[in-house]
Write a protein that holds these residues in place. Sequence first.
Motif, mmCIF file in Angstrom:
data_model
loop_
_atom_site.group_PDB
_atom_site.id
_atom_site.type_symbol
_atom_site.label_atom_id
_atom_site.label_comp_id
_atom_site.label_asym_id
_atom_site.label_seq_id
_atom_site.Cartn_x
_atom_site.Cartn_y
_atom_site.Cartn_z
ATOM 1 N N THR A 16 2.064 -6.416 2.063
ATOM 2 C CA THR A 16 2.427 -5.013 2.240
ATOM 3 C C THR A 16 3.849 -4.742 1.771
ATOM 4 N N LEU A 17 4.752 -5.622 2.141
ATOM 5 C CA LEU A 17 6.148 -5.461 1.721
ATOM 6 C C LEU A 17 6.289 -5.592 0.210
ATOM 7 N N LEU A 18 5.579 -6.531 -0.375
ATOM 8 C CA LEU A 18 5.662 -6.745 -1.819
ATOM 9 C C LEU A 18 5.073 -5.573 -2.598
ATOM 10 N N VAL A 19 3.968 -5.018 -2.117
ATOM 11 C CA VAL A 19 3.375 -3.849 -2.771
ATOM 12 C C VAL A 19 4.361 -2.688 -2.754
ATOM 13 N N ALA A 20 4.973 -2.447 -1.591
ATOM 14 C CA ALA A 20 5.961 -1.365 -1.474
ATOM 15 C C ALA A 20 7.147 -1.609 -2.403
ATOM 16 N N PHE A 21 7.585 -2.848 -2.497
ATOM 17 C CA PHE A 21 8.707 -3.181 -3.367
ATOM 18 C C PHE A 21 8.347 -2.952 -4.834
ATOM 19 N N HIS A 22 7.166 -3.382 -5.240
ATOM 20 C CA HIS A 22 6.721 -3.194 -6.615
ATOM 21 C C HIS A 22 6.661 -1.708 -6.973
ATOM 22 N N VAL A 23 6.077 -0.905 -6.088
ATOM 23 C CA VAL A 23 5.966 0.530 -6.347
ATOM 24 C C VAL A 23 7.355 1.159 -6.470
ATOM 25 N N PHE A 24 8.265 0.760 -5.593
ATOM 26 C CA PHE A 24 9.622 1.303 -5.629
ATOM 27 C C PHE A 24 10.320 0.983 -6.951
ATOM 28 N N ILE A 25 10.213 -0.261 -7.402
ATOM 29 C CA ILE A 25 10.873 -0.659 -8.644
ATOM 30 C C ILE A 25 10.255 0.046 -9.846
ATOM 31 N N ILE A 26 8.942 0.210 -9.848
ATOM 32 C CA ILE A 26 8.285 0.904 -10.953
ATOM 33 C C ILE A 26 8.736 2.361 -11.014
ATOM 34 N N ILE A 27 8.800 3.020 -9.859
ATOM 35 C CA ILE A 27 9.258 4.409 -9.816
ATOM 36 C C ILE A 27 10.693 4.511 -10.320
ATOM 37 N N ALA A 28 11.553 3.629 -9.822
ATOM 38 C CA ALA A 28 12.956 3.647 -10.237
ATOM 39 C C ALA A 28 13.095 3.391 -11.729
ATOM 40 N N SER A 29 12.328 2.453 -12.252
ATOM 41 C CA SER A 29 12.411 2.111 -13.670
ATOM 42 C C SER A 29 11.913 3.252 -14.550
ATOM 43 N N ASN A 30 10.850 3.952 -14.101
ATOM 44 C CA ASN A 30 10.347 5.089 -14.863
ATOM 45 C C ASN A 30 11.357 6.223 -14.916
ATOM 46 N N TYR A 31 12.120 6.364 -13.854
ATOM 47 C CA TYR A 31 13.203 7.355 -13.864
ATOM 48 C C TYR A 31 14.341 6.890 -14.768
ATOM 49 N N LEU A 32 14.738 5.644 -14.620
ATOM 50 C CA LEU A 32 15.896 5.134 -15.363
ATOM 51 C C LEU A 32 15.624 4.989 -16.855
ATOM 52 N N VAL A 33 14.349 4.809 -17.248
ATOM 53 C CA VAL A 33 14.040 4.655 -18.667
ATOM 54 C C VAL A 33 14.256 5.971 -19.420
ATOM 55 N N GLN A 34 14.369 7.072 -18.691
ATOM 56 C CA GLN A 34 14.650 8.358 -19.321
ATOM 57 C C GLN A 34 16.136 8.553 -19.602
#
Length: 223
Positions: A16-34
């Motif tokens: 559960t913690l790892l899934v939440a961490f993965h989702v958080f990093i993906i969201i952050a990366s999608n924002y930062l890639v802009q």
Amino acid sequence: MTSPCAPSSRASSYLTLLVAFHVFIIIASNYLVQLPIDLFGFHSTWGAFSFPFIFLATDLTVRLIGKHQARRVIARAMVPALIASYVVSVLFNDGLFSGLDALGHFDTFVFRIALASFMAYVLGQLLDVQVFDRIRRSTVVWWAAPAASAVLGQALDTLVFFWVAFWHSSNPFMAAHWGEIALVDYAIKLLVSLLLFVPLYGIMLNAITRFMQSQRAAQVPAT
């Protein structure tokens, strides 16, 4: 380095913690890639510095609870990450808050970024898991598996992401420079992974190993 094994009773909590961490990093990366940056005259994005965190988490997952559990993390994270990435990217297009009204209009440019992130994440992570698990079983050198999986996994991740997101993109700058940005992005990810995250992997694995050993020792009844 001793290979720890997480107790099965705690595996669900770790997942559960790892899934939440993965989702958080993906969201952050999608924002930062802009958000583009120039490094020594080359074009890149801030997302190159955030996404390697996922590979660190995945490698530790494979080492601690096995590649099958790592694949479960990927399967559980990919759809929520796709949806959340699109929403966040629409709300903060080009790094600026666009307002909630922006959600009422389908943005094909942002959706391509979210879809590209989804495909790159799944393919890159599955390759990372396979490479890491195979190499760690064939060598006792602790850094070989995370280094090799970073080189191959992030190469596939970067290629898939930039090709799907920006090939013939409606954004003239990204359409013209996506190949250059992808190469620089990959170089940055690789440097960050090999110079920072591989050593960090070793430090965290060693710390987790000692913590688990101390927990087991504390559970052994005194005679």
